[in-house]
Design a protein around this motif. Structure first.
Motif, PDB file in Angstrom:
ATOM      1  N   SER A  65       0.862  -1.194   0.000  1.00  0.00           N
ATOM      2  CA  SER A  65       0.000   0.000   0.000  1.00  0.00           C
ATOM      3  C   SER A  65       0.893   1.236   0.000  1.00  0.00           C
ATOM      4  CB  SER A  65      -0.883   0.023   1.256  1.00  0.00           C
ATOM      5  OG  SER A  65      -0.090   0.252   2.408  1.00  0.00           O
ATOM      6  N   GLY A  66       0.251   2.399  -0.129  1.00  0.00           N
ATOM      7  CA  GLY A  66       1.005   3.649  -0.043  1.00  0.00           C
ATOM      8  C   GLY A  66       1.553   3.864   1.361  1.00  0.00           C
ATOM      9  N   THR A  67       0.765   3.494   2.350  1.00  0.00           N
ATOM     10  CA  THR A  67       1.215   3.639   3.746  1.00  0.00           C
ATOM     11  C   THR A  67       2.461   2.787   3.980  1.00  0.00           C
ATOM     12  OG1 THR A  67      -1.135   3.742   4.307  1.00  0.00           O
ATOM     13  CG2 THR A  67       0.406   3.571   6.142  1.00  0.00           C
ATOM     14  N   THR A  93      -1.959  16.617   5.304  1.00  0.00           N
ATOM     15  CA  THR A  93      -1.895  15.461   4.407  1.00  0.00           C
ATOM     16  C   THR A  93      -2.924  14.401   4.839  1.00  0.00           C
ATOM     17  OG1 THR A  93      -0.421  13.727   3.559  1.00  0.00           O
ATOM     18  CG2 THR A  93      -0.020  14.461   5.822  1.00  0.00           C
ATOM     19  N   ALA A  94      -3.027  13.349   4.024  1.00  0.00           N
ATOM     20  CA  ALA A  94      -3.819  12.193   4.448  1.00  0.00           C
ATOM     21  C   ALA A  94      -3.111  11.587   5.662  1.00  0.00           C
ATOM     22  CB  ALA A  94      -3.880  11.167   3.315  1.00  0.00           C
ATOM     23  N   PRO A 114      -2.286   8.699   6.649  1.00  0.00           N
ATOM     24  CA  PRO A 114      -1.262   7.652   6.530  1.00  0.00           C
ATOM     25  C   PRO A 114       0.180   8.153   6.407  1.00  0.00           C
ATOM     26  CG  PRO A 114      -2.778   7.640   4.638  1.00  0.00           C
ATOM     27  CD  PRO A 114      -3.379   8.500   5.687  1.00  0.00           C
ATOM     28  N   THR A 115       0.373   9.373   5.900  1.00  0.00           N
ATOM     29  CA  THR A 115       1.745   9.916   5.852  1.00  0.00           C
ATOM     30  C   THR A 115       2.310   9.898   7.270  1.00  0.00           C
ATOM     31  OG1 THR A 115       0.879  11.513   4.234  1.00  0.00           O
ATOM     32  CG2 THR A 115       3.136  11.851   4.989  1.00  0.00           C
ATOM     33  N   ASP A 136       6.040  11.992  -0.807  1.00  0.00           N
ATOM     34  CA  ASP A 136       4.743  11.319  -0.739  1.00  0.00           C
ATOM     35  C   ASP A 136       4.000  11.683  -2.021  1.00  0.00           C
ATOM     36  OD1 ASP A 136       2.137  10.485  -0.412  1.00  0.00           O
ATOM     37  OD2 ASP A 136       2.088  10.869   1.733  1.00  0.00           O
ATOM     38  N   CYS A 160       1.624   9.797  -3.316  1.00  0.00           N
ATOM     39  CA  CYS A 160       0.459   8.904  -3.343  1.00  0.00           C
ATOM     40  C   CYS A 160      -0.717   9.473  -4.113  1.00  0.00           C
ATOM     41  CB  CYS A 160       0.037   8.568  -1.911  1.00  0.00           C
ATOM     42  SG  CYS A 160       1.168   7.399  -1.135  1.00  0.00           S
ATOM     43  N   GLN A 161      -0.747  10.813  -4.274  1.00  0.00           N
ATOM     44  CA  GLN A 161      -1.857  11.426  -5.020  1.00  0.00           C
ATOM     45  C   GLN A 161      -1.378  11.997  -6.352  1.00  0.00           C
ATOM     46  OE1 GLN A 161      -3.828  14.350  -2.513  1.00  0.00           O
ATOM     47  NE2 GLN A 161      -4.348  12.840  -0.950  1.00  0.00           N
ATOM     48  N   SER A 208       0.580   5.314  -4.023  1.00  0.00           N
ATOM     49  CA  SER A 208      -0.511   4.444  -3.586  1.00  0.00           C
ATOM     50  C   SER A 208      -1.314   4.023  -4.815  1.00  0.00           C
ATOM     51  CB  SER A 208      -1.426   5.222  -2.643  1.00  0.00           C
ATOM     52  OG  SER A 208      -2.675   4.567  -2.500  1.00  0.00           O
ATOM     53  N   TYR A 254      -4.391   2.735  -4.225  1.00  0.00           N
ATOM     54  CA  TYR A 254      -5.751   2.656  -3.693  1.00  0.00           C
ATOM     55  C   TYR A 254      -6.706   2.889  -4.876  1.00  0.00           C
ATOM     56  CZ  TYR A 254      -9.734   3.738  -0.706  1.00  0.00           C
ATOM     57  OH  TYR A 254     -10.968   3.732  -0.107  1.00  0.00           O
ATOM     58  N   LYS A 276      -7.241   6.265  -6.776  1.00  0.00           N
ATOM     59  CA  LYS A 276      -6.106   7.108  -7.168  1.00  0.00           C
ATOM     60  C   LYS A 276      -6.052   7.244  -8.699  1.00  0.00           C
ATOM     61  CE  LYS A 276      -4.321   7.544  -3.018  1.00  0.00           C
ATOM     62  NZ  LYS A 276      -5.051   8.391  -2.091  1.00  0.00           N
ATOM     63  N   TYR A 334      -8.760  17.615   3.920  1.00  0.00           N
ATOM     64  CA  TYR A 334      -9.286  16.813   5.018  1.00  0.00           C
ATOM     65  C   TYR A 334      -9.889  17.774   6.026  1.00  0.00           C
ATOM     66  CZ  TYR A 334      -6.629  13.441   2.434  1.00  0.00           C
ATOM     67  OH  TYR A 334      -6.154  12.689   1.404  1.00  0.00           O
TER      68      TYR A 334
END
Ligand SMILES: Cc1ncc(COP(=O)(O)O)c(C=O)c1O
Length: 380
Positions: free
Chosen positions: A67-69, A93-94, A96-97, A172, A174-175, A196, A198, A201, A325
């Motif tokens: 996963s990205g995490t 950030t999300a 998980p970072t 990061d 991931c996005q 990521s 996910y 994405k 967020y």
């Protein structure tokens, strides 16, 4: 329940539309993989790692993980980050970072963001690094700039600060699959970069998945051991590792889907362009695309001083939106122990109260984007 006479909901995302377009190819891919009888760390993962590395840039090596995490966690471990260390990132950030930093044993330190791009404020980063380097010495180990919403952080100052203070840089990304900074794709700037897959994405699997890109074959080798119980040869464990592998099935699906990534990113940019041109409501702040980068609009995030009322209005008119967020990480219950409080990161806190992500995904229909823009223009 069927809503007679009501317009159909405009979804925030809808992966079934993507599957409708690709179903024959995907079904064949899945059937072929199932028939192969090989599900963990095989040819598909190797092939996808090569294709992904090529997509990012010739000079990187790619390692598929769970996963990205996990990508972030393994990159931190590979960088030597451990208990007692400190790692700097942003509070918007999300989560998980930050989970990855905590999981490595290190303590996250936050720095505020730029009010226009919502990415790391590199002037404040320098100030923080100067202070924390004095206070923590070599325990200050790494920086994690986040390419938030699909736009690259300003990497030149980040890399310069890292060089000056001997810090590892973990992007990061991931996005931000396919986003560019000064003509080069993100994922090729830091010592490591994490992606990521996910499902929602810009490049998504049908489940969890992630990738780490890195600069040297030695680093890639360490990451390959870390993801597979620390073993180099089966049942011979060179280092202490984990189980964090990209499945063969997901790799096969991602190999099929990566062929469309550039087209999908172009479509996201076209929708963003449409919103930019057609949202005329003066109270709305639209996203800023910096001149030195190429945004891939994983999210199209607007601001409005009465965000909650706008979101309710859109929802009442059958438009789904999301907030990425709503509460900065330094104010989250789970991270209370870090000792931060309201007012510590005023830009991130203010932005969190006003942001709203509009529907943007490659299969969003023109008519739907038009309706979204019209509704926002009629909001007062
Ligand atoms: C910025 C950012 N970092 C890390 C992650 C974690 O990725 P994953 O959900 O694959 O673990 C995500 C995705 O949720 C993300 O958006």
């Amino acid at each position: 329940m069927h809503n007679e006479g009501k317009t159909k909901m405009i979804p925030f995302g809808d992966l079934s539309r993507e599957y409708d377009d690709l179903s024959i190819e995907i079904d064949n891919t899945v059937a072929g993989l199932l028939k192969s009888g090989w599900f963990v760390l095989g040819k598909k993962v190797e092939e996808f790692e090569e294709v992904f590395a090529d997509f990012i840039g010739k000079e990187v090596f790619a390692v598929g993980v769970g996963s990205g995490t996990e990508a972030l966690h393994l990159a931190l471990v590979a960088s030597g980050v451990t208990h007692g260390d400190y790692v700097i990132t942003v509070p918007n950030t999300a989560v998980p970072t930050v989970s990855a930093i905590s999981f490595s044993g290190a303590t996250p330190l936050f720095v505020d963001i730029d009010p226009d791009t919502y990415n790391i404020d590199t002037n404040k980063l320098r100030e923080l690094v100067v202070i924390e380097k004095k206070r923590r010495g070599n325990k200050l180990k790494a920086l994690i700039p986040v390419h938030l919403y699909g736009q690259s952080a300003d990497m030149e100052p980040v890399l310069a600060i890292a060089r000056e203070f001997n810090l590892t840089v973990i992007e990061d990304a991931c996005q931000a699959h396919g986003a560019e900074y000064k003509g080069k794709r993100v994922g090729s700037f830091g010592d490591y970069a994490c992606f990521s897959f996910y499902p929602s994405k810009n490049l998504g699997a049908y489940g969890d998945g992630g990738m780490i890109t890195t600069k040297t074959p030695e680093q890639a080798h360490t990451l390959k051991m870390l993801r597979n119980y620390g073993q180099e040869k089966r049942y011979y464990h060179t280092i202490k590792g984990f189980n964090s592998r990209l499945d063969e099935l997901q790799a096969a699906i991602l190999l099929t889907k990566i062929k469309y990534l550039d087209t999908w990113n172009t479509r996201r940019r076209d929708i963003a362009d449409f919103y930019n041109q057609n949202i005329k409501n003066k109270a709305i702040t639209k996203p800023v695309e910096v001149s030195y980068g190429k945004h891939v609009f994983h999210l199209y995030v607007i601001r409005h001083p009465e965000r909650d009322r706008l979101q309710a209005y859109l929802q009442n008119n059958d438009v789904q939106t999301v907030i990425h967020y709503p509460l900065s990480i330094h104010l989250q219950e789970a991270y209370k122990d870090l000792g931060y409080s309201q007012g510590d990161f005023p830009v991130a806190e203010k932005v969190a109260e006003e942001i709203l992500s509009l529907p943007i995904f490659p299969q969003l229909r023109d008519k739907e984007a038009e309706t979204v823009a019209e509704l926002i223009n009629s909001f007062s």
